[in-house]
Scaffold this motif. Structure first.
Motif, mmCIF file in Angstrom:
data_model
loop_
_atom_site.group_PDB
_atom_site.id
_atom_site.type_symbol
_atom_site.label_atom_id
_atom_site.label_comp_id
_atom_site.label_asym_id
_atom_site.label_seq_id
_atom_site.Cartn_x
_atom_site.Cartn_y
_atom_site.Cartn_z
ATOM 1 N N PRO A 8 -3.914 10.468 -2.357
ATOM 2 C CA PRO A 8 -3.342 9.315 -2.748
ATOM 3 C C PRO A 8 -3.738 8.068 -2.158
ATOM 4 C CG PRO A 8 -1.800 10.689 -1.191
ATOM 5 C CD PRO A 8 -3.034 11.278 -1.621
ATOM 6 N N TYR A 9 -4.224 8.229 -0.750
ATOM 7 C CA TYR A 9 -4.602 7.213 -0.013
ATOM 8 C C TYR A 9 -6.137 6.810 -0.579
ATOM 9 C CZ TYR A 9 -6.668 4.851 4.183
ATOM 10 O OH TYR A 9 -6.943 4.090 5.317
ATOM 11 N N LEU A 10 -7.033 7.414 -0.863
ATOM 12 C CA LEU A 10 -8.295 7.146 -1.341
ATOM 13 C C LEU A 10 -8.129 6.570 -2.888
ATOM 14 C CD1 LEU A 10 -10.647 10.166 -0.424
ATOM 15 C CD2 LEU A 10 -10.547 7.842 0.574
ATOM 16 N N LEU A 11 -7.085 7.288 -3.547
ATOM 17 C CA LEU A 11 -7.052 6.755 -5.013
ATOM 18 C C LEU A 11 -6.324 5.264 -4.955
ATOM 19 C CD1 LEU A 11 -6.979 7.006 -7.873
ATOM 20 C CD2 LEU A 11 -4.849 8.437 -7.999
ATOM 21 N N ALA A 12 -5.430 4.836 -4.010
ATOM 22 C CA ALA A 12 -4.630 3.821 -4.049
ATOM 23 C C ALA A 12 -5.912 2.760 -3.678
ATOM 24 C CB ALA A 12 -3.730 3.636 -2.976
ATOM 25 N N PHE A 72 0.956 -1.174 0.155
ATOM 26 C CA PHE A 72 0.025 -0.030 -0.011
ATOM 27 C C PHE A 72 1.072 1.383 -0.247
ATOM 28 C CE2 PHE A 72 -2.999 3.211 1.865
ATOM 29 C CZ PHE A 72 -4.168 2.943 0.871
ATOM 30 N N SER A 73 1.953 1.429 0.763
ATOM 31 C CA SER A 73 2.874 2.371 0.639
ATOM 32 C C SER A 73 3.374 2.727 -0.574
ATOM 33 C CB SER A 73 3.977 2.160 1.677
ATOM 34 O OG SER A 73 3.657 1.952 2.992
ATOM 35 N N GLU A 74 3.837 1.430 -1.523
ATOM 36 C CA GLU A 74 4.301 1.972 -2.716
ATOM 37 C C GLU A 74 3.026 2.169 -3.688
ATOM 38 O OE1 GLU A 74 7.085 1.108 -4.331
ATOM 39 O OE2 GLU A 74 8.414 0.720 -2.366
ATOM 40 N N MET A 75 1.857 1.630 -3.334
ATOM 41 C CA MET A 75 0.699 2.266 -4.170
ATOM 42 C C MET A 75 0.513 3.858 -4.009
ATOM 43 S SD MET A 75 -0.798 0.423 -6.305
ATOM 44 C CE MET A 75 -2.556 0.944 -6.267
ATOM 45 N N THR A 76 0.207 4.444 -2.729
ATOM 46 C CA THR A 76 0.376 5.690 -2.343
ATOM 47 C C THR A 76 1.424 6.430 -2.999
ATOM 48 O OG1 THR A 76 1.378 5.296 -0.456
ATOM 49 C CG2 THR A 76 -1.255 5.328 -0.392
ATOM 50 N N ARG A 77 2.768 5.964 -3.093
ATOM 51 C CA ARG A 77 3.560 6.694 -3.494
ATOM 52 C C ARG A 77 3.358 6.949 -5.037
ATOM 53 N NH1 ARG A 77 9.437 4.258 -2.220
ATOM 54 N NH2 ARG A 77 8.093 3.782 -0.551
#
Lengths: 212, 212
Positions: free
Chosen positions: B145-149, B129-134
Motif C-alpha cells: 500500500p505504501y508504494l502504491l500510494a 497519505f494515511s488515507e491513501m494507504t488505507r
DNA sequence: GTCTATAACATGATAGAC
DNA sequence: GTCTATCATGTTATAGAC
C-alpha cells in the motif's frame, strides 16, 4: 604538462556540477567554485563571461553525458515487454545512485526559461522520449503513447524525487529505497494495474461499504 | 479601520507566497516582499525576525490551507474504486489550476532540511497519505500500500510537474493539459495496466536481465 | 505600544584595470 | 592570472507617526 584551456574549462565545470545540484544556482558562489578548482574567483571570469554562462555550460555537459545511458536500455533487442522491464529497472537504479541528474532537472523545470526548456528537451529528452513512445505504441496500442510514456517515467522519477521526505511518511521502511523493490512494483503496476475493477461506472449502488 | 497585527502579518505572507513559488527563496528579496506589501524592507523586520522565518510561516500558511481540499476527496462515501477515481480527477484539476502548491513542494524537497521535511510531512502529507494507504489496502490487497500510494500520487503530480517542458516533447498536444484527459488516462492505467502480458517470465531470458 | 521609514553595514556577484 | 570598485541584498539601529 600544462592542461589546455579546454581541459581547464571542463575541469571547472565538473567541479561546479555537484555544487549546483546540491545547493542550486543562487546558493553557489563563484568563490566556492573557484576554491574547488583551486583558482580565485576573478580568474573564473577569464574562462566564463559570467556565472550564468558557467552554469549553462555545466548543464549542457552533465545532461549530454547522462542522456546516452538512458537511451541505451531502450534500443536493445528483445521483446518489447522485456525492454520496458529492463528500462524501469535500470532507470530506478540510476536514479538511486545519481541524485545529481534528477535534482538538476527538477531545478531547471522550476527555474528555467523557455529557451532553456527547448535546449534541455532537445539535448536530454527528445531522443529518449521518442524511443519511449515507440515502445509504448508497440506494447499498448490502446493507450495514448505520449501520456503512457510520461506515466512510466513519472513512476520511477517521482519515487526517487521524494526520497528525502519519504522516510517521514507513515509506514515508510528503508527497503523502499531499494531499486529492485521499487522497479518490481512499478513494472507490476504498469502491466497489470491493480486488477480490481473496470475503470468506469463501477459500484455506485452501495452506500457506506464495509471495508474489505 | 486599522488592520490588526495578525491581519497585517497574514497579508504580508499572502503577498509573499506567489513570489516564493515563482522565483524561489533566494531570488525573492526582502525589498520585493516589502514593495508588494506597500511597506519598506526594514519594516518587515518588525513582523518577522528574519527572511527565513517569514518564509517558513508563509509555507505553513499555504500548506495547511491546501491540505484540507486534498484529504476531502478521500474521506467521502462510496465504493473504494469510485473514491480513487474521484481523487485522481480532483487532484489533476487542482494541480492544473494551482501551480503554487506544487512548485513550493518541489522547492522544499530540493532545498529543505530534515527539520523542514518533518514539518511538511506532518502538516501536509501525513493525514492525506494515511488515507491513501488505507484506500490502497482496501482496493488492492496484493500490492504494497505504501508504494502504491506513492505511485498514484506520482502519476498525477509528475504529469503537471513537467508541464513547462511538456510542450516541447515530440508528439505533445495542448489537449494533454486537460485534467479530464490526464486523469482518465491515469485511472485506466491504475486499474487495468497496459493489459498486455504478465509481469514476470515474459519473453526469452537474456543476458543481464534483472532477476525476476 | 504599534507600525513604519531611513540610514548604514557586511557580504557576494560582477566589471574593469593592471 | 590578480586586485579593486561597484552594485544588490539581508540585516540592524534609530527615530518618526499614529
Amino acid at each position: 604538462m600544462r592542461p589546455t584551456q579546454l581541459e581547464c574549462k571542463k575541469r571547472i565545470l565538473s567541479d561546479a556540477v555537484p555544487l549546483f545540484a546540491k545547493s542550486g544556482y543562487d546558493r553557489v558562489t563563484m568563490r566556492q567554485i573557484a576554491a574547488k578548482a583551486r583558482i580565485t574567483a576573478g580568474s573564473l571570469y577569464h574562462h566564463f563571461p559570467s556565472k550564468q554562462d558557467l552554469y549553462l555550460e555545466a548543464m549542457k555537459q552533465v545532461f549530454t553525458d547522462r542522456t546516452r545511458r538512458l537511451t541505451e536500455a531502450l534500443s536493445e533487442d528483445g521483446h518489447p515487454a522485456d525492454r520496458l522491464r529492463n528500462l524501469v529497472f535500470r532507470f530506478c537504479k540510476q536514479l538511486r545512485e545519481d541524485r545529481i541528474f534528477s535534482r538538476l532537472i527538477d531545478r531547471e523545470i522550476l527555474d528555467g526559461n523557455e529557451e532553456r526548456f527547448r535546449m534541455i528537451v532537445d539535448k536530454v529528452f527528445k531522443e529518449f522520449f521518442s524511443e519511449m513512445t515507440r515502445l509504448c505504441k508497440e506494447l499498448a496500442p490502446m493507450f495514448d503513447p505520449y501520456l503512457l510514456a510520461i506515466s512510466i517515467v513519472a513512476l520511477a522519477a517521482y519515487h526517487y524525487q521524494i526520497t528525502p521526505i519519504r522516510k517521514y511518511l507513515p509506514g515508510g521502511r528503508p527497503s523502499y529505497d531499494d531499486p529492485e523493490i521499487v522497479a518490481q512494483h512499478i513494472v507490476t503496476l504498469i502491466f497489470n494495474g491493480i486488477g480490481h475493477k473496470p475503470h468506469v461506472g463501477i459500484g455506485k449502488k452501495r452506500k457506506g461499504d464495509p471495508p474489505a
